[in-house]
Design a protein around this motif. Structure first.
Motif, PDB file in Angstrom:
ATOM      1  N   ARG A 100      16.813  69.974  54.745  1.00 23.63           N
ATOM      2  CA  ARG A 100      17.909  68.957  54.800  1.00 23.63           C
ATOM      3  C   ARG A 100      17.622  67.976  53.303  1.00 23.63           C
ATOM      4  NH1 ARG A 100      20.852  64.691  54.860  1.00 23.63           N
ATOM      5  NH2 ARG A 100      21.374  63.614  56.963  1.00 23.63           N
ATOM      6  N   GLY A 101      18.699  68.015  52.559  1.00 24.38           N
ATOM      7  CA  GLY A 101      18.422  67.218  51.292  1.00 24.38           C
ATOM      8  C   GLY A 101      18.820  65.878  51.660  1.00 24.38           C
ATOM      9  N   ILE A 102      18.065  64.753  51.058  1.00 22.38           N
ATOM     10  CA  ILE A 102      18.446  63.497  51.271  1.00 22.38           C
ATOM     11  C   ILE A 102      18.201  62.593  49.817  1.00 22.38           C
ATOM     12  CG2 ILE A 102      17.246  63.287  53.556  1.00 22.38           C
ATOM     13  CD1 ILE A 102      15.009  62.097  51.970  1.00 22.38           C
ATOM     14  N   GLY A 103      19.146  61.572  49.795  1.00 17.34           N
ATOM     15  CA  GLY A 103      19.305  60.962  48.525  1.00 17.34           C
ATOM     16  C   GLY A 103      18.448  59.548  48.594  1.00 17.34           C
ATOM     17  N   CYS A 104      18.422  59.182  49.837  1.00 21.38           N
ATOM     18  CA  CYS A 104      17.836  57.851  49.829  1.00 21.38           C
ATOM     19  C   CYS A 104      16.924  57.677  50.935  1.00 21.38           C
ATOM     20  CB  CYS A 104      18.738  56.582  49.906  1.00 21.38           C
ATOM     21  SG  CYS A 104      19.811  56.923  51.506  1.00 21.38           S
ATOM     22  N   VAL A 105      15.926  56.711  51.139  1.00 21.89           N
ATOM     23  CA  VAL A 105      14.850  56.950  52.197  1.00 21.89           C
ATOM     24  C   VAL A 105      15.400  56.505  53.483  1.00 21.89           C
ATOM     25  CG1 VAL A 105      12.814  55.733  53.056  1.00 21.89           C
ATOM     26  CG2 VAL A 105      13.136  56.099  50.505  1.00 21.89           C
ATOM     27  N   GLU A 106      16.412  55.635  53.659  1.00 25.47           N
ATOM     28  CA  GLU A 106      17.222  55.634  55.072  1.00 25.47           C
ATOM     29  C   GLU A 106      17.671  56.615  55.591  1.00 25.47           C
ATOM     30  OE1 GLU A 106      17.341  51.865  52.430  1.00 25.47           O
ATOM     31  OE2 GLU A 106      17.542  54.030  52.046  1.00 25.47           O
ATOM     32  N   GLU A 107      18.174  57.830  54.856  1.00 25.49           N
ATOM     33  CA  GLU A 107      18.683  59.172  55.400  1.00 25.49           C
ATOM     34  C   GLU A 107      17.414  59.746  56.262  1.00 25.49           C
ATOM     35  OE1 GLU A 107      21.477  61.555  53.180  1.00 25.49           O
ATOM     36  OE2 GLU A 107      20.810  60.066  51.675  1.00 25.49           O
ATOM     37  N   ILE A 108      16.188  59.587  56.002  1.00 27.06           N
ATOM     38  CA  ILE A 108      15.010  60.244  56.734  1.00 27.06           C
ATOM     39  C   ILE A 108      15.176  59.868  58.161  1.00 27.06           C
ATOM     40  CG2 ILE A 108      12.594  60.336  56.993  1.00 27.06           C
ATOM     41  CD1 ILE A 108      12.229  59.709  54.086  1.00 27.06           C
TER      42      ILE A 108
ATOM     43  N   CYS B 188       5.994  73.929  61.677  1.00 25.90           N
ATOM     44  CA  CYS B 188       7.002  74.696  60.964  1.00 25.90           C
ATOM     45  C   CYS B 188       8.448  74.252  60.912  1.00 25.90           C
ATOM     46  CB  CYS B 188       7.097  76.194  61.324  1.00 25.90           C
ATOM     47  SG  CYS B 188       5.769  76.921  61.021  1.00 25.90           S
ATOM     48  N   PHE B 189       8.897  73.796  62.121  1.00 26.20           N
ATOM     49  CA  PHE B 189      10.048  72.863  62.218  1.00 26.20           C
ATOM     50  C   PHE B 189      10.274  71.510  61.239  1.00 26.20           C
ATOM     51  CE2 PHE B 189      13.035  69.596  64.074  1.00 26.20           C
ATOM     52  CZ  PHE B 189      14.230  70.376  64.305  1.00 26.20           C
ATOM     53  N   ALA B 190       9.219  70.818  61.344  1.00 27.02           N
ATOM     54  CA  ALA B 190       9.005  69.581  60.672  1.00 27.02           C
ATOM     55  C   ALA B 190       9.022  69.821  59.058  1.00 27.02           C
ATOM     56  CB  ALA B 190       7.757  68.715  61.066  1.00 27.02           C
ATOM     57  N   VAL B 191       7.950  70.785  59.007  1.00 29.54           N
ATOM     58  CA  VAL B 191       8.236  71.002  57.349  1.00 29.54           C
ATOM     59  C   VAL B 191       9.468  71.620  56.495  1.00 29.54           C
ATOM     60  CG1 VAL B 191       7.009  72.526  55.363  1.00 29.54           C
ATOM     61  CG2 VAL B 191       5.717  71.315  57.345  1.00 29.54           C
ATOM     62  N   LEU B 192       9.977  72.624  57.524  1.00 33.01           N
ATOM     63  CA  LEU B 192      11.558  73.257  57.025  1.00 33.01           C
ATOM     64  C   LEU B 192      12.567  72.308  57.095  1.00 33.01           C
ATOM     65  CD1 LEU B 192      11.229  76.512  58.810  1.00 33.01           C
ATOM     66  CD2 LEU B 192      10.807  76.198  56.566  1.00 33.01           C
ATOM     67  N   LEU B 193      12.567  71.221  57.978  1.00 32.27           N
ATOM     68  CA  LEU B 193      13.514  70.241  57.940  1.00 32.27           C
ATOM     69  C   LEU B 193      13.708  69.438  56.749  1.00 32.27           C
ATOM     70  CD1 LEU B 193      15.744  68.775  59.569  1.00 32.27           C
ATOM     71  CD2 LEU B 193      13.855  67.369  60.660  1.00 32.27           C
ATOM     72  N   SER B 194      12.397  69.192  56.237  1.00 25.82           N
ATOM     73  CA  SER B 194      12.204  68.300  54.954  1.00 25.82           C
ATOM     74  C   SER B 194      12.718  69.178  53.773  1.00 25.82           C
ATOM     75  CB  SER B 194      11.091  67.725  54.773  1.00 25.82           C
ATOM     76  OG  SER B 194       9.843  68.909  54.503  1.00 25.82           O
ATOM     77  N   VAL B 195      12.485  70.571  53.973  1.00 23.90           N
ATOM     78  CA  VAL B 195      13.305  71.432  52.770  1.00 23.90           C
ATOM     79  C   VAL B 195      14.548  71.685  52.921  1.00 23.90           C
ATOM     80  CG1 VAL B 195      12.861  73.700  51.766  1.00 23.90           C
ATOM     81  CG2 VAL B 195      10.892  72.451  52.615  1.00 23.90           C
TER      82      VAL B 195
ATOM     83  N   ALA C 152       6.772  61.560  56.020  1.00 21.70           N
ATOM     84  CA  ALA C 152       5.974  62.048  54.823  1.00 21.70           C
ATOM     85  C   ALA C 152       6.529  63.051  54.099  1.00 21.70           C
ATOM     86  CB  ALA C 152       4.440  61.749  55.017  1.00 21.70           C
ATOM     87  N   CYS C 153       6.906  64.153  54.863  1.00 18.71           N
ATOM     88  CA  CYS C 153       7.196  65.280  53.778  1.00 18.71           C
ATOM     89  C   CYS C 153       8.365  65.275  53.216  1.00 18.71           C
ATOM     90  CB  CYS C 153       7.456  66.425  54.885  1.00 18.71           C
ATOM     91  SG  CYS C 153       5.970  67.058  55.966  1.00 18.71           S
ATOM     92  N   PHE C 154       9.342  64.452  53.661  1.00 18.94           N
ATOM     93  CA  PHE C 154      10.542  63.934  52.722  1.00 18.94           C
ATOM     94  C   PHE C 154      10.419  63.502  51.565  1.00 18.94           C
ATOM     95  CE2 PHE C 154      12.583  64.684  56.864  1.00 18.94           C
ATOM     96  CZ  PHE C 154      13.916  65.398  56.691  1.00 18.94           C
ATOM     97  N   PHE C 155       9.326  62.835  51.240  1.00 16.90           N
ATOM     98  CA  PHE C 155       9.084  62.119  50.172  1.00 16.90           C
ATOM     99  C   PHE C 155       9.067  63.036  48.839  1.00 16.90           C
ATOM    100  CE2 PHE C 155       8.818  58.689  52.937  1.00 16.90           C
ATOM    101  CZ  PHE C 155       9.238  57.501  51.859  1.00 16.90           C
TER     102      PHE C 155
END
Length: 222
Positions: A28-36, A19-26, A100-103
């Protein structure tokens, strides 16, 4: 080994970490892949603190403490390190899933780079952080004879290292040097020094567990 997996990764721990991993990707907004990588390196480290702090106390919560205390110190050390390794290995795999979730946010690359190389760098950096902070939590928990004490001290240290003051004092020698690097300069690998130091300290803390176990003398607090 199967029994150790059941002890180290009970259902509740798997549920809250996923749940932590999924919620983190929701959240935490990112603009570029490097921010992951910047995000995962920091927050997977904090998750490691929470997950690993009770590594020595698992027998107590499972009502097997009296038997566990009869083991030789060497055996207890091996069991402890095995459990930390299992939990850290799980968290590294979880980091792959979280990556992968951040994509879903459709980030772009900040600079022209090979996605596979960036992914490998990110997971490698996260793996070192997970092991380092997991060992910190275990070491402080044994020193305080309390898993909550281990979590508290480790998170205070985590807050300092992640702060502007921590970046200024430690620079490339910080465990979070990967986070503080200039993502527009892919050739800058100065952050590896910080990860190398963190890996060496994690090994040192692992070797110290024999002394820490003797120090505890079988005493456990919640």
């Amino acid at each position: 080994m199967r029994q150790e997996f059941k002890i180290c990764l009970p259902v509740y721990k798997v549920v809250y970490t996923v749940c932590f991993a999924v919620l983190l990707s929701v959240v935490r907004g990112i603009g570029c892949v490097e921010e992951i990588g910047i995000t995962l390196d920091v927050y997977m480290a904090a998750l490691s603190v929470v997950c690993c702090a009770d590594a020595y106390q698992m027998e107590y919560t499972g009502k097997r403490w009296e038997v566990f205390c009869l083991y030789p110190v060497n055996s207890r050390q091996k069991v402890l390190l095995l459990r930390v390794a299992i939990q850290c290995g799980y968290l590294v795999l979880l980091a792959v899933f979280a990556y992968a979730c951040f994509f879903w946010q459709k980030p772009v690359f900040a600079v022209k780079t090979a996605g596979g190389i960036l992914f490998a760098m990110t997971i490698g950096a996260v793996a070192v952080s997970v092991v380092f902070w997991g060992m910190c939590a275990v070491t402080f928990a044994n020193l305080c004879r309390s898993s909550l004490g281990g979590i508290g001290i480790s998170l205070v240290l985590w807050l300092f290292v992640y702060s502007a003051a921590g970046e200024r004092v430690l620079g490339n020698y910080s465990v979070f040097a990967f986070v503080f690097r200039d993502i527009n300069k892919t050739s800058d690998l100065g952050w590896i020094a910080g990860k190398g130091i963190a890996a060496a300290l994690a090994l040192l803390m692992g070797a110290m567990q024999r002394v820490m176990i003797q120090y505890r003398k079988g005493t456990v607090k919640g």
